[in-house]
Write a protein that holds these residues in place. Structure first.
Motif, PDB file in Angstrom:
ATOM      1  N   PHE A  15      53.902  26.198  42.456  1.00  0.00           N
ATOM      2  CA  PHE A  15      53.087  26.936  43.425  1.00  0.00           C
ATOM      3  C   PHE A  15      53.046  28.417  43.074  1.00  0.00           C
ATOM      4  CE2 PHE A  15      53.241  29.558  47.317  1.00  0.00           C
ATOM      5  CZ  PHE A  15      51.938  29.372  47.736  1.00  0.00           C
ATOM      6  N   PHE A  16      54.189  28.978  42.719  1.00  0.00           N
ATOM      7  CA  PHE A  16      54.252  30.397  42.357  1.00  0.00           C
ATOM      8  C   PHE A  16      53.421  30.682  41.112  1.00  0.00           C
ATOM      9  CE2 PHE A  16      56.465  33.734  39.872  1.00  0.00           C
ATOM     10  CZ  PHE A  16      56.250  34.811  40.712  1.00  0.00           C
ATOM     11  N   ALA A  17      53.569  29.847  40.073  1.00  0.00           N
ATOM     12  CA  ALA A  17      52.855  30.077  38.814  1.00  0.00           C
ATOM     13  C   ALA A  17      51.350  29.908  38.982  1.00  0.00           C
ATOM     14  CB  ALA A  17      53.384  29.131  37.733  1.00  0.00           C
ATOM     15  N   VAL A  18      50.939  28.863  39.709  1.00  0.00           N
ATOM     16  CA  VAL A  18      49.504  28.643  39.919  1.00  0.00           C
ATOM     17  C   VAL A  18      48.904  29.772  40.761  1.00  0.00           C
ATOM     18  CG1 VAL A  18      47.817  27.108  41.012  1.00  0.00           C
ATOM     19  CG2 VAL A  18      49.667  26.151  39.626  1.00  0.00           C
ATOM     20  N   SER A  19      49.651  30.256  41.733  1.00  0.00           N
ATOM     21  CA  SER A  19      49.155  31.378  42.552  1.00  0.00           C
ATOM     22  C   SER A  19      48.951  32.620  41.703  1.00  0.00           C
ATOM     23  CB  SER A  19      50.129  31.671  43.693  1.00  0.00           C
ATOM     24  OG  SER A  19      50.254  30.567  44.554  1.00  0.00           O
ATOM     25  N   LEU A  20      49.906  32.915  40.817  1.00  0.00           N
ATOM     26  CA  LEU A  20      49.754  34.073  39.928  1.00  0.00           C
ATOM     27  C   LEU A  20      48.554  33.908  39.011  1.00  0.00           C
ATOM     28  CD1 LEU A  20      53.391  35.013  38.830  1.00  0.00           C
ATOM     29  CD2 LEU A  20      51.931  36.155  40.494  1.00  0.00           C
ATOM     30  N   THR A  21      48.380  32.704  38.459  1.00  0.00           N
ATOM     31  CA  THR A  21      47.233  32.453  37.585  1.00  0.00           C
ATOM     32  C   THR A  21      45.926  32.625  38.337  1.00  0.00           C
ATOM     33  OG1 THR A  21      48.535  30.901  36.259  1.00  0.00           O
ATOM     34  CG2 THR A  21      46.145  30.747  36.092  1.00  0.00           C
ATOM     35  N   LEU A  22      45.878  32.116  39.553  1.00  0.00           N
ATOM     36  CA  LEU A  22      44.669  32.237  40.362  1.00  0.00           C
ATOM     37  C   LEU A  22      44.323  33.690  40.629  1.00  0.00           C
ATOM     38  CD1 LEU A  22      42.542  30.710  42.139  1.00  0.00           C
ATOM     39  CD2 LEU A  22      44.183  30.916  44.017  1.00  0.00           C
ATOM     40  N   ILE A  23      45.312  34.472  41.023  1.00  0.00           N
ATOM     41  CA  ILE A  23      45.066  35.877  41.353  1.00  0.00           C
ATOM     42  C   ILE A  23      44.685  36.676  40.110  1.00  0.00           C
ATOM     43  CG2 ILE A  23      46.147  37.986  42.216  1.00  0.00           C
ATOM     44  CD1 ILE A  23      47.865  36.170  44.023  1.00  0.00           C
ATOM     45  N   ASN A  24      45.417  36.482  39.021  1.00  0.00           N
ATOM     46  CA  ASN A  24      45.164  37.262  37.806  1.00  0.00           C
ATOM     47  C   ASN A  24      43.831  36.900  37.160  1.00  0.00           C
ATOM     48  OD1 ASN A  24      47.600  38.649  38.017  1.00  0.00           O
ATOM     49  ND2 ASN A  24      48.718  37.102  36.861  1.00  0.00           N
ATOM     50  N   ASN A  25      43.498  35.608  37.100  1.00  0.00           N
ATOM     51  CA  ASN A  25      42.266  35.204  36.416  1.00  0.00           C
ATOM     52  C   ASN A  25      41.014  35.605  37.184  1.00  0.00           C
ATOM     53  OD1 ASN A  25      43.937  34.114  34.529  1.00  0.00           O
ATOM     54  ND2 ASN A  25      43.132  32.040  34.637  1.00  0.00           N
ATOM     55  N   LEU A  26      41.106  35.684  38.502  1.00  0.00           N
ATOM     56  CA  LEU A  26      39.937  36.123  39.267  1.00  0.00           C
ATOM     57  C   LEU A  26      39.761  37.639  39.223  1.00  0.00           C
ATOM     58  CD1 LEU A  26      40.093  33.793  42.402  1.00  0.00           C
ATOM     59  CD2 LEU A  26      38.549  33.656  40.447  1.00  0.00           C
ATOM     60  N   GLN A  27      40.744  38.351  38.663  1.00  0.00           N
ATOM     61  CA  GLN A  27      40.621  39.794  38.460  1.00  0.00           C
ATOM     62  C   GLN A  27      40.520  40.151  36.979  1.00  0.00           C
ATOM     63  OE1 GLN A  27      43.138  42.196  41.465  1.00  0.00           O
ATOM     64  NE2 GLN A  27      44.324  40.336  41.176  1.00  0.00           N
ATOM     65  N   LEU A  28      40.114  39.195  36.163  1.00  0.00           N
ATOM     66  CA  LEU A  28      40.116  39.372  34.704  1.00  0.00           C
ATOM     67  C   LEU A  28      39.186  40.508  34.297  1.00  0.00           C
ATOM     68  CD1 LEU A  28      41.428  37.987  32.252  1.00  0.00           C
ATOM     69  CD2 LEU A  28      39.324  36.649  32.018  1.00  0.00           C
ATOM     70  N   PHE A  29      39.710  41.399  33.452  1.00  0.00           N
ATOM     71  CA  PHE A  29      38.916  42.555  33.029  1.00  0.00           C
ATOM     72  C   PHE A  29      39.134  42.904  31.550  1.00  0.00           C
ATOM     73  CE2 PHE A  29      38.366  47.119  32.362  1.00  0.00           C
ATOM     74  CZ  PHE A  29      37.083  47.311  32.843  1.00  0.00           C
ATOM     75  N   GLU A  30      40.396  43.056  31.132  1.00  0.00           N
ATOM     76  CA  GLU A  30      40.659  43.649  29.824  1.00  0.00           C
ATOM     77  C   GLU A  30      40.105  42.819  28.669  1.00  0.00           C
ATOM     78  OE1 GLU A  30      42.993  43.064  32.074  1.00  0.00           O
ATOM     79  OE2 GLU A  30      44.261  44.834  32.400  1.00  0.00           O
ATOM     80  N   GLU A  31      40.410  41.507  28.638  1.00  0.00           N
ATOM     81  CA  GLU A  31      40.026  40.691  27.494  1.00  0.00           C
ATOM     82  C   GLU A  31      38.511  40.634  27.294  1.00  0.00           C
ATOM     83  OE1 GLU A  31      42.269  39.924  29.675  1.00  0.00           O
ATOM     84  OE2 GLU A  31      44.148  39.519  28.604  1.00  0.00           O
ATOM     85  N   PRO A  32      37.716  40.277  28.313  1.00  0.00           N
ATOM     86  CA  PRO A  32      36.260  40.275  28.083  1.00  0.00           C
ATOM     87  C   PRO A  32      35.683  41.660  27.852  1.00  0.00           C
ATOM     88  CG  PRO A  32      36.764  39.812  30.395  1.00  0.00           C
ATOM     89  CD  PRO A  32      38.054  39.757  29.645  1.00  0.00           C
ATOM     90  N   PHE A  33      36.292  42.686  28.433  1.00  0.00           N
ATOM     91  CA  PHE A  33      35.779  44.041  28.253  1.00  0.00           C
ATOM     92  C   PHE A  33      35.926  44.482  26.797  1.00  0.00           C
ATOM     93  CE2 PHE A  33      36.142  48.670  28.311  1.00  0.00           C
ATOM     94  CZ  PHE A  33      35.049  49.027  29.085  1.00  0.00           C
ATOM     95  N   ILE A  34      37.067  44.185  26.174  1.00  0.00           N
ATOM     96  CA  ILE A  34      37.280  44.593  24.781  1.00  0.00           C
ATOM     97  C   ILE A  34      36.525  43.681  23.828  1.00  0.00           C
ATOM     98  CG2 ILE A  34      39.009  44.996  23.000  1.00  0.00           C
ATOM     99  CD1 ILE A  34      39.102  46.984  25.277  1.00  0.00           C
ATOM    100  N   LEU A  35      36.506  42.379  24.104  1.00  0.00           N
ATOM    101  CA  LEU A  35      35.852  41.440  23.197  1.00  0.00           C
ATOM    102  C   LEU A  35      34.333  41.555  23.222  1.00  0.00           C
ATOM    103  CD1 LEU A  35      37.948  38.194  23.825  1.00  0.00           C
ATOM    104  CD2 LEU A  35      37.844  39.483  21.697  1.00  0.00           C
ATOM    105  N   LEU A  36      33.763  41.771  24.400  1.00  0.00           N
ATOM    106  CA  LEU A  36      32.320  41.661  24.564  1.00  0.00           C
ATOM    107  C   LEU A  36      31.631  42.971  24.866  1.00  0.00           C
ATOM    108  CD1 LEU A  36      32.407  38.483  26.843  1.00  0.00           C
ATOM    109  CD2 LEU A  36      32.130  38.552  24.350  1.00  0.00           C
ATOM    110  N   GLY A  37      32.380  44.012  25.178  1.00  0.00           N
ATOM    111  CA  GLY A  37      31.768  45.268  25.575  1.00  0.00           C
ATOM    112  C   GLY A  37      31.645  45.365  27.078  1.00  0.00           C
ATOM    113  N   ASP A  38      31.202  46.516  27.550  1.00  0.00           N
ATOM    114  CA  ASP A  38      31.172  46.745  28.994  1.00  0.00           C
ATOM    115  C   ASP A  38      30.091  45.962  29.719  1.00  0.00           C
ATOM    116  OD1 ASP A  38      28.977  48.034  28.039  1.00  0.00           O
ATOM    117  OD2 ASP A  38      29.660  50.043  28.529  1.00  0.00           O
ATOM    118  N   ASN A  39      29.118  45.387  28.988  1.00  0.00           N
ATOM    119  CA  ASN A  39      28.056  44.624  29.650  1.00  0.00           C
ATOM    120  C   ASN A  39      28.312  43.127  29.627  1.00  0.00           C
ATOM    121  OD1 ASN A  39      27.707  44.281  26.939  1.00  0.00           O
ATOM    122  ND2 ASN A  39      25.477  44.535  26.969  1.00  0.00           N
ATOM    123  N   GLY A  40      29.441  42.699  29.095  1.00  0.00           N
ATOM    124  CA  GLY A  40      29.771  41.275  29.097  1.00  0.00           C
ATOM    125  C   GLY A  40      29.082  40.455  28.040  1.00  0.00           C
TER     126      GLY A  40
END
Length: 323
Positions: A242-267
């Motif tokens: 429950f703890f691990a899935v909750s952390l994954t849920l919260i972190n993945n719905l706030q995802l920013f760094e990886e797509p921002f660096i890989l794809l640029g600021d426009n996604g």
């Protein structure tokens, strides 16, 4: 009845009482730096963000330019096609990267719990991506997924040249970061690779707290490895799940760094990989619409809160109790 203390003695006790009362404030004085910092950088931004979500504001014009528009920002967000597109991208990446993390981490942690020699070395290698800078990770994978010079395409082209099995591999170089159908799977793989080690550490720590007597009793009853894993390991690590899935849920719905660096600021092309956090960033700092950006943040807060509550109810039902 007269007091046993003389007037002089009663006068002497007054400064002492004042000193004792002054010392009662000493703990608050010592923790005041934390309280001040927390209020300035924690509580104030939350309150200001919630207030600003009901206003229109251009920060370059100062605080006097704040214009109250009530719920117009929320109405715009909930009817904005780009918000729903970014939310769809976010949910796709969250599921495609989050679900495999736990499906791989749980059995891998169960395997490591039976290994004594070299376990810490292997675990440290898998945990290393989690503590590595996300910018460094994204830059490395942007090189690996490069169409012309990336190692991924080089390996696929080499495998295509092998006789017999070469036909199952593509005969051309794949544009992983510009093909709209591959952008989200590529980002999902990077997120999965980064966090699977963290979840493995969590599950391994939970498994090491399970009493060995349970496994020994199950062995005496004739239970094999899978039955012990299914009926002992999984129920005992449910709180950690429950703890691990909750952390994954919260972190993945706030995802920013990886797509921002890989794809640029426009996604990327057609905003195929633009997450909601990236859209909120662009709304605030590219279009100077901080009111709408704050509204987006609070809508996402509600989404995360609802999904977290659903996750809690799901684990409560799986545990055989209704809360």
């Amino acid at each position: 009845m007269e007091s046993v203390l003389s007037p002089a003695a009663s006068v002497e006790t007054r400064p002492r009482k004042k000193r004792i009362q002054a010392w009662k404030w000493a703990p608050y004085l010592f923790i005041s730096p934390f309280l001040i910092i927390f209020c300035v950088f924690g509580i104030f931004p939350l309150v200001f963000s919630a207030t600003l979500s009901f206003a229109q504001w251009d920060p370059a014009a100062g605080f006097s330019a704040i214009k109250w528009i009530h719920f117009d920002n929320y109405k715009f967000v909930l009817t904005d096609t780009w918000f729903w597109k970014s939310l769809g991208n976010t949910v796709y990446i969250a599921i495609a990267s989050g679900l495999p993390q736990h499906l791989v981490a749980i059995p891998f942690a169960a395997f490591l719990s039976t290994v004594l020699r070299g376990r810490n070395t292997v675990l440290g290698a898998y945990f290393m991506p989690f503590i590595t800078s996300s910018v460094a990770i994204a830059l490395i994978f942007s090189s690996l997924f490069s169409k012309d010079f990336g190692a991924i395409n080089a390996i696929l082209m080499w495998l295509h040249g092998l006789p017999g099995i070469g036909m199952i591999f593509p005969d051309h170089k794949i544009d992983w970061l510009l093909d709209t159908s591959l952008v989200k799977p590529t980002v999902s793989f990077v997120v999965f690779w980064r966090y699977v080690g963290w979840n493995t550490v969590l599950y391994l720590a939970a498994m090491q707290t399970i009493p060995e007597d349970l496994y020994e009793a199950a062995t005496l009853d004739g239970a094999r490895t899978f039955r012990k894993f299914w009926h002992i390991t999984l129920p005992m690590i449910r709180p950690m799940m429950f703890f691990a899935v909750s952390l994954t849920l919260i972190n993945n719905l706030q995802l920013f760094e990886e797509p921002f660096i890989l794809l640029g600021d426009n996604g990327g092309i057609g905003q195929a990989g633009m997450t909601t956090a990236m859209y909120m960033y662009r709304t605030a700092f590219y279009f100077s619409d901080f009111g709408t950006a704050c509204a987006i943040s609070w809508v996402m807060f509600i989404v995360i809160a609802v999904l977290s509550y659903g996750n809690h109810k799901l684990f409560a039902l799986a545990g055989g109790k209704e809360e």
